[in-house]
Design a protein around this motif. Structure first.
Motif, PDB file in Angstrom:
ATOM      1  N   ILE A 193       0.718  -1.284   0.007  1.00 33.78           N
ATOM      2  CA  ILE A 193      -0.152  -0.022  -0.022  1.00 33.78           C
ATOM      3  C   ILE A 193       1.013   1.245  -0.149  1.00 33.78           C
ATOM      4  N   LEU A 194       0.520   2.192  -0.753  1.00 33.24           N
ATOM      5  CA  LEU A 194       1.626   3.011  -1.250  1.00 33.24           C
ATOM      6  C   LEU A 194       1.043   4.623  -1.105  1.00 33.24           C
ATOM      7  N   PRO A 195       1.087   5.034   0.195  1.00 33.80           N
ATOM      8  CA  PRO A 195       0.401   6.377   0.526  1.00 33.80           C
ATOM      9  C   PRO A 195       1.029   7.550   0.041  1.00 33.80           C
ATOM     10  N   VAL A 196       0.350   8.253  -0.862  1.00 29.74           N
ATOM     11  CA  VAL A 196       1.005   9.468  -1.648  1.00 29.74           C
ATOM     12  C   VAL A 196       0.236  10.660  -1.366  1.00 29.74           C
ATOM     13  N   GLY A 197      -0.674  10.874  -0.424  1.00 30.31           N
ATOM     14  CA  GLY A 197      -1.409  12.086  -0.223  1.00 30.31           C
ATOM     15  C   GLY A 197      -0.886  12.805   0.913  1.00 30.31           C
ATOM     16  N   PRO A 198      -1.666  13.976   1.185  1.00 27.26           N
ATOM     17  CA  PRO A 198      -2.989  14.226   0.470  1.00 27.26           C
ATOM     18  C   PRO A 198      -2.623  14.766  -1.017  1.00 27.26           C
ATOM     19  N   LEU A 199      -3.272  14.419  -2.032  1.00 28.18           N
ATOM     20  CA  LEU A 199      -3.097  14.935  -3.381  1.00 28.18           C
ATOM     21  C   LEU A 199      -3.330  16.118  -3.443  1.00 28.18           C
ATOM     22  N   GLU A 200      -2.488  17.078  -3.834  1.00 32.00           N
ATOM     23  CA  GLU A 200      -2.639  18.472  -3.992  1.00 32.00           C
ATOM     24  C   GLU A 200      -3.544  18.982  -4.825  1.00 32.00           C
ATOM     25  N   PRO A 201      -4.635  19.945  -4.497  1.00 32.83           N
ATOM     26  CA  PRO A 201      -5.289  20.438  -5.258  1.00 32.83           C
ATOM     27  C   PRO A 201      -4.737  21.215  -6.579  1.00 32.83           C
ATOM     28  N   TYR A 202      -5.444  21.148  -7.794  1.00 32.16           N
ATOM     29  CA  TYR A 202      -5.163  21.985  -8.819  1.00 32.16           C
ATOM     30  C   TYR A 202      -6.270  23.101  -8.937  1.00 32.16           C
ATOM     31  N   HIS A 203      -5.900  24.094  -9.077  1.00 32.23           N
ATOM     32  CA  HIS A 203      -6.878  25.169  -9.433  1.00 32.23           C
ATOM     33  C   HIS A 203      -6.827  25.717 -10.704  1.00 32.23           C
ATOM     34  N   ILE A 204      -8.161  25.471 -11.073  1.00 29.68           N
ATOM     35  CA  ILE A 204      -8.525  26.209 -12.584  1.00 29.68           C
ATOM     36  C   ILE A 204      -9.063  27.317 -12.393  1.00 29.68           C
ATOM     37  N   PRO A 205      -8.876  28.535 -12.896  1.00 26.75           N
ATOM     38  CA  PRO A 205      -9.672  29.793 -12.583  1.00 26.75           C
ATOM     39  C   PRO A 205     -11.118  29.605 -13.303  1.00 26.75           C
TER      40      PRO A 205
ATOM     41  N   ALA B  19       4.315  15.708   4.833  1.00 27.86           N
ATOM     42  CA  ALA B  19       4.111  14.385   4.018  1.00 27.86           C
ATOM     43  C   ALA B  19       4.681  14.679   2.525  1.00 27.86           C
ATOM     44  N   VAL B  20       4.009  15.522   1.763  1.00 24.33           N
ATOM     45  CA  VAL B  20       4.255  15.816   0.509  1.00 24.33           C
ATOM     46  C   VAL B  20       5.362  16.802   0.151  1.00 24.33           C
ATOM     47  N   GLY B  21       5.995  17.482   1.151  1.00 22.59           N
ATOM     48  CA  GLY B  21       7.006  18.238   1.059  1.00 22.59           C
ATOM     49  C   GLY B  21       8.307  17.304   0.624  1.00 22.59           C
ATOM     50  N   SER B  22       9.618  18.205   0.447  1.00 22.40           N
ATOM     51  CA  SER B  22      10.801  17.415   0.308  1.00 22.40           C
ATOM     52  C   SER B  22      11.025  16.490   1.421  1.00 22.40           C
ATOM     53  N   GLY B  23      11.437  15.425   0.983  1.00 21.70           N
ATOM     54  CA  GLY B  23      11.754  14.407   2.271  1.00 21.70           C
ATOM     55  C   GLY B  23      10.827  13.922   3.010  1.00 21.70           C
ATOM     56  N   GLY B  24       9.341  14.062   2.688  1.00 20.79           N
ATOM     57  CA  GLY B  24       8.123  13.789   3.427  1.00 20.79           C
ATOM     58  C   GLY B  24       7.883  12.197   3.074  1.00 20.79           C
ATOM     59  N   SER B  25       6.989  11.649   3.713  1.00 22.86           N
ATOM     60  CA  SER B  25       6.897  10.376   3.552  1.00 22.86           C
ATOM     61  C   SER B  25       6.004   9.958   2.062  1.00 22.86           C
ATOM     62  N   SER B  26       5.032  10.920   1.904  1.00 22.15           N
ATOM     63  CA  SER B  26       4.461  10.702   0.624  1.00 22.15           C
ATOM     64  C   SER B  26       5.169  10.881  -0.493  1.00 22.15           C
ATOM     65  N   ASN B  27       5.998  12.096  -0.315  1.00 26.13           N
ATOM     66  CA  ASN B  27       6.995  12.163  -1.500  1.00 26.13           C
ATOM     67  C   ASN B  27       7.890  11.225  -1.885  1.00 26.13           C
ATOM     68  N   ARG B  28       8.477  10.400  -0.734  1.00 29.13           N
ATOM     69  CA  ARG B  28       9.428   9.503  -0.982  1.00 29.13           C
ATOM     70  C   ARG B  28       8.706   8.433  -1.757  1.00 29.13           C
ATOM     71  N   VAL B  29       7.556   8.085  -1.461  1.00 28.20           N
ATOM     72  CA  VAL B  29       6.807   7.059  -1.725  1.00 28.20           C
ATOM     73  C   VAL B  29       6.650   7.216  -3.491  1.00 28.20           C
ATOM     74  N   ILE B  30       6.074   8.430  -3.620  1.00 25.90           N
ATOM     75  CA  ILE B  30       5.965   8.575  -5.160  1.00 25.90           C
ATOM     76  C   ILE B  30       7.149   8.770  -6.045  1.00 25.90           C
ATOM     77  N   LYS B  31       8.301   9.303  -5.464  1.00 28.25           N
ATOM     78  CA  LYS B  31       9.473   9.164  -6.114  1.00 28.25           C
ATOM     79  C   LYS B  31      10.076   7.751  -6.399  1.00 28.25           C
ATOM     80  N   ASP B  32       9.921   6.795  -5.400  1.00 24.50           N
ATOM     81  CA  ASP B  32      10.262   5.488  -5.507  1.00 24.50           C
ATOM     82  C   ASP B  32       9.241   4.921  -6.859  1.00 24.50           C
ATOM     83  N   VAL B  33       7.997   5.007  -6.503  1.00 20.06           N
ATOM     84  CA  VAL B  33       7.243   4.420  -7.653  1.00 20.06           C
ATOM     85  C   VAL B  33       7.589   4.973  -9.111  1.00 20.06           C
ATOM     86  N   ILE B  34       7.739   6.175  -9.078  1.00 25.85           N
ATOM     87  CA  ILE B  34       8.196   6.651 -10.620  1.00 25.85           C
ATOM     88  C   ILE B  34       9.633   6.202 -10.829  1.00 25.85           C
ATOM     89  N   ASN B  35      10.515   5.935 -10.144  1.00 25.01           N
ATOM     90  CA  ASN B  35      11.956   5.330 -10.407  1.00 25.01           C
ATOM     91  C   ASN B  35      11.736   4.185 -10.769  1.00 25.01           C
TER      92      ASN B  35
END
Ligand code: BUP
Length: 434
Positions: A212-224, A414-430
């Motif tokens: 199970i790969l926690p990658v959240g919270p998924l950051e919101p995108y904003h469309i004007p 978690a999503v910032g540099s070195g955070g848990s979710s950030n590391r997980v998504i990096k590993d998945v992409i790698n």
């Protein structure tokens, strides 16, 4: 470098609550230099979905779009009573043979496909075991999944009690498919679900469950958007943290009786409010005028205090506004993650599906209050006095506000540099780079 960016296909099933996080994941992967293709089924169930899809691709031209054209189903005619979204899943299933030609016509070839499914992972994985004895399962008051705390039977999506329900058969089918995945991305983060994630990843639920790969919270995108600036200018004029935002998500229609009690509760609580009022489970049916749903007296008495929203509006934008001080929510998982992202204290008022399980997470994480004795589901009505009492508590509990702020900090960590979710998504992409 000679490495090639991975090409990732994303396939949301149906419903705004599934489309939104998949689109957020798509922008996140694109930002990280992946080539991203989103597949959507056509026609969609709701206008909110088709509007969001066209808006999204207009603003994100770097993300590719493929359309899975659904075949009209003969079954749909006889199933007018079934949930339109369950029928859509079934239709997607029937058209799934069209997916392979669609995928193989794409270039560069895909490195991975991220598909989206329904239901809490642990429950889905263990569901075939739980239901191996149907009578026992249906009569149980609690269920036990190895390694997790017991869950009240009443917290489960009630459709699962019916073996003939389309949702039940799809759950069993998906449960079997789970073990074939290389991993399961989830929109959550360590801080709010550390022990559940620990348990799932120690393979205590079923031996074949992938990581199970926690990658959240998924950051919101904003469309004007130009639409709906009415509520924006209203919010601008409200004091900081003074407004309670009320929404039961894109799927839950509140009964007329409950609407009346909410009117009473809101009026008596005397707080400013912004009410995203939905009265049908598919957005395009929401056509009655506010005046036909709410009483004139309520509208008159609260006209300086309240804003009623009809139709689709960018919820994350509302939650991000400094005027918002509390969120009365049905606890759809996206709403929980959006509140966590902003540290907005929640009053959990689960309605159906997995929302009681989510409410428990909200309570345990310190993100909100949950009055678990409140009626829920079809026919249950919570009285105005109760609603008043909890709204006042939500808006005045300073300790809760502090704890919710802490959740916000942890979400961003978690999503910032070195955070848990950030590391997980990096590993998945790698792991997908050739
Ligand atoms: Br309503 C509404 N605008 O007006 P959940 C919802 N949303 O942006 P679901 C809007 O839809 P379940 C609106 O921010 C969230 O991303 C909201 O997902 C957005 O609830 C999404 O919160 C709704 O998971 O119920 O899907 O309605 O998932 O529990 O079936």
């Amino acid at each position: 470098s000679t490495t090639q960016a991975p090409h990732i296909a994303l396939f949301p099933v149906a419903e705004m609550g599934h489309l939104m996080p998949v689109l957020r994941l798509a922008t996140m992967l694109a930002k990280r230099n992946c080539i991203v293709t989103v597949i959507t089924a056509h026609p969609t169930v709701s206008n909110a979905e088709s509007d969001q899809i066209s808006l999204f691709f207009r603003h994100n031209p770097e993300i590719n779009h493929l359309i899975l054209q659904l075949n009209p189903s003969s079954q749909q005619e006889d199933s007018t009573l079934a949930d339109p979204f369950f029928l859509q899943f079934d239709l997607i299933n029937q058209s799934i043979h069209l997916l392979r030609p669609l995928l193989s016509s794409s270039s560069p070839p895909f490195s991975a496909m991220f598909v989206d499914f329904f239901l809490a992972t642990s429950l889905m994985a263990y569901f075939p075991v739980l239901t191996s004895n149907r009578t026992e399962f249906n009569n149980a008051s609690t269920i036990k999944i190895p390694g997790l705390p017991p869950m009240a039977m009443s917290s489960l999506p009630q459709a699962l009690l019916d073996p003939g329900n389309l949702f039940t058969s799809m759950t069993i089918m998906n449960s079997q498919a789970l073990s074939k995945a290389d991993g399961i991305l989830t929109n959550t983060f360590e801080y709010v679900q550390a022990s559940t994630l620990g348990t799932l990843n120690k393979a205590r639920v079923t031996a074949s469950l992938p990581p199970i790969l926690p990658v959240g919270p998924l950051e919101p995108y904003h469309i004007p958007q130009d639409r709906d600036n009415r509520y924006r200018s209203w919010l601008e004029n409200q004091p900081s943290q003074s407004v309670v935002y009320i929404s039961f998500g894109s799927r839950t229609a509140i009964s007329q009786d409950q609407v009346q009690e909410l009117e009473r509760g809101l009026e008596k609580a005397g707080r400013r409010f912004c009410w995203n009022l939905k009265t049908s489970i598919v957005d395009k049916d929401d056509q009655e005028d506010v005046k036909d749903i709410l009483s004139n007296l309520f509208l008159e008495r609260t006209k300086n205090k309240g804003m009623i929203i009809r139709g689709w509006t960018d919820q994350q934008e509302i939650l991000d506004h400094p005027a918002i001080g509390g969120f009365v929510s049905h606890c759809g998982w996206n709403s929980v993650m959006e509140a966590a992202w902003q540290g907005v204290p929640m009053l959990a008022w689960p309605q159906n599906g997995d929302q009681r399980l989510n409410a428990k997470v909200v309570e345990d994480a310190g993100l909100g209050l949950w009055e678990r004795n409140w009626d829920w589901g079809v026919g249950g009505v919570v009285k105005g006095d109760e609603i008043e009492r909890k709204i006042v508590e939500l808006m005045t509990d300073e300790k809760l506000r502090e704890r919710a702020k802490k959740v916000r900090e942890e979400a961003r960590k978690a999503v910032g540099s070195g955070g848990s979710s950030n590391r997980v998504i990096k590993d998945v992409i790698n792991s997908l780079i050739l």
